[in-house]
Design a protein around this motif. Structure first.
Motif, PDB file in Angstrom:
ATOM      1  N   MET A  44       0.847  -1.174  -0.048  1.00 61.77           N
ATOM      2  CA  MET A  44       0.057   0.189  -0.151  1.00 61.77           C
ATOM      3  C   MET A  44       0.905   1.379  -0.169  1.00 61.77           C
ATOM      4  N   ILE A  51      -4.291   5.216  -3.832  1.00 61.08           N
ATOM      5  CA  ILE A  51      -5.205   4.937  -2.800  1.00 61.08           C
ATOM      6  C   ILE A  51      -5.914   6.058  -1.916  1.00 61.08           C
ATOM      7  N   TYR A  57      -9.329   0.681   2.293  1.00 62.98           N
ATOM      8  CA  TYR A  57      -8.840  -0.344   1.128  1.00 62.98           C
ATOM      9  C   TYR A  57      -8.406  -1.477   1.852  1.00 62.98           C
ATOM     10  N   ASP A  60     -11.206  -3.487   2.920  1.00 62.87           N
ATOM     11  CA  ASP A  60     -11.708  -4.349   1.842  1.00 62.87           C
ATOM     12  C   ASP A  60     -11.108  -5.453   1.637  1.00 62.87           C
TER      13      ASP A  60
END
Length: 92
Positions: A44, A51, A57, A60
């Motif tokens: 990430m 993002i 995120y 999810d």
């Protein structure tokens, strides 16, 4: 990073920098395992500019993993391919 422990320690710092809550990260650790959650946070960080909601995120991805609809391999592979492409372009 020399060890998984180093990566997991760094992931706590990075998740804070990204604005990911302790709850979201702890849930990811519980579902994915601490090493995999740290790896996801590292990925990430590499894509942080793309993002819009890092906490959402991660939540999810954690929900997908809970349903066995997420695998870390493709995420790491895509990041690796992206880095290779950038390296090829820069070398040209």
């Amino acid at each position: 990073m020399a060890t998984w422990r180093d990566l997991m320690s760094a992931a706590v710092v990075v998740r804070t920098m990204l604005g990911v809550s302790t709850d979201a990260y702890d849930d990811a650790c519980s579902v994915l395992g601490p090493e995999n959650a740290a790896t996801v946070v590292s990925c990430m960080l590499e894509r942080a500019d793309r993002i819009s909601s890092p906490g959402g995120y991660l939540r999810d991805l954690t929900a997908r993993a809970r349903r066995q609809a997420f695998s870390l391999g493709p995420m790491v592979g895509a990041l690796s391919r992206a880095r290779m492409t950038v390296g090829t372009v820069l070398a040209s």
